[in-house]
Motif scaffolding. Structure first.
Motif, PDB file in Angstrom:
ATOM      1  N   ASN A 113      60.641 -21.140 -24.686  1.00 30.31           N
ATOM      2  CA  ASN A 113      60.605 -22.603 -24.679  1.00 30.31           C
ATOM      3  C   ASN A 113      59.539 -23.149 -23.739  1.00 30.31           C
ATOM      4  O   ASN A 113      59.018 -24.252 -23.953  1.00 30.31           O
ATOM      5  N   ARG A 156      57.678 -19.085 -30.034  1.00 24.83           N
ATOM      6  CA  ARG A 156      58.578 -20.210 -29.740  1.00 24.83           C
ATOM      7  C   ARG A 156      59.518 -20.503 -30.900  1.00 24.83           C
ATOM      8  O   ARG A 156      60.692 -20.829 -30.696  1.00 24.83           O
ATOM      9  N   GLY A 160      62.636 -19.248 -29.318  1.00 23.60           N
ATOM     10  CA  GLY A 160      62.962 -20.434 -28.543  1.00 23.60           C
ATOM     11  C   GLY A 160      63.924 -21.379 -29.248  1.00 23.60           C
ATOM     12  O   GLY A 160      64.641 -21.003 -30.165  1.00 23.60           O
TER      13      GLY A 160
END
Length: 219
Positions: A113, A156, A160
């Motif tokens: 993140n 990500r 994430g």
């Protein structure tokens, strides 16, 4: 990455420094050697913990029923290279409960993140527990001259998720509150001071902002 349901992982701030040191100091000497890659005395453990920069790095923990730290993950961040180095330790008596995996998952989620490209862990090749944990989490493990380098290329979108991280933080908060309430009901006099200290620590949020320079995981 497979999930480790039911394990609450809380973000730790600088007010937990003493608790982190206490957790590491209670590890047997052999466990410390496996965690840091070499034998490490008490003074070196304390110096390592004092050197953690909470304004740059991220530290996660798992609380036991008595709100003692039974697992800790230190995610040392290098904002220039966008590389995150992870060190994990779990109380020896609790290593079959998925705590190490939960700490690794939480660290991967956070690093992804923040936009970090790679997460890696160094450990001795003889550290079968960490080797298994790394492989289970999808890290690529390379062994050379008795040391293992486990790496995971972060994505990500894959690793994430802001909502996932918010839910993980909320779950940890609720879990912590329930443990505090249990202690207050079971031991109202003895545990009051511990509860208040933990409340104070919880009111100081970790900063996820990154500054310059990594903190080594091997003291």
């Amino acid at each position: 990455m497979n999930r480790a349901p039911g394990v609450a992982v809380v973000r730790l701030n600088l007010k937990y420094r003493g608790d982190i040191a206490g957790h590491l100091l209670q590890l047997p000497l052999e466990d410390r050697r496996l965690r840091f890659g070499h034998a490490i005395p008490d003074d070196a453990v304390r110096a390592y913990v004092e050197g953690i920069d909470f304004a740059r790095d991220s530290v996660f923990g798992i609380h036991g029923p008595a709100l003692d730290l039974v697992g800790v993950a230190h995610l040392a961040l290098d904002p220039g290279k966008k590389i995150a180095e992870l060190g994990v330790s779990v109380d020896p008596s609790l290593r079959t409960k998925g705590y190490g995996f939960a700490l690794l998952q939480r660290s991967v989620l956070h690093a992804a993140n923040l936009g970090y490209r790679v997460l890696f862990m160094y450990c001795l090749a003889e550290n079968a527990t960490m080797m298994h944990l790394a492989q289970k989490a999808g890290l690529t493990v390379v062994i050379e001259r008795g040391e293992a380098d486990a790496r995971l290329k972060l994505d990500r979108l894959k690793h994430g998720g802001a909502l996932r991280e918010a839910m993980a933080d909320q779950f940890a908060l609720v879990d912590n509150m329930l443990k505090q309430q249990y202690l207050w009901l079971a031991f109202p006099g003895i545990e009051f001071a511990k509860q208040e200290a933990n409340n104070e620590r919880g009111r100081t949020a970790d900063s996820a902002e990154t500054l310059q320079g990594p903190v080594p995981q091997r003291a």
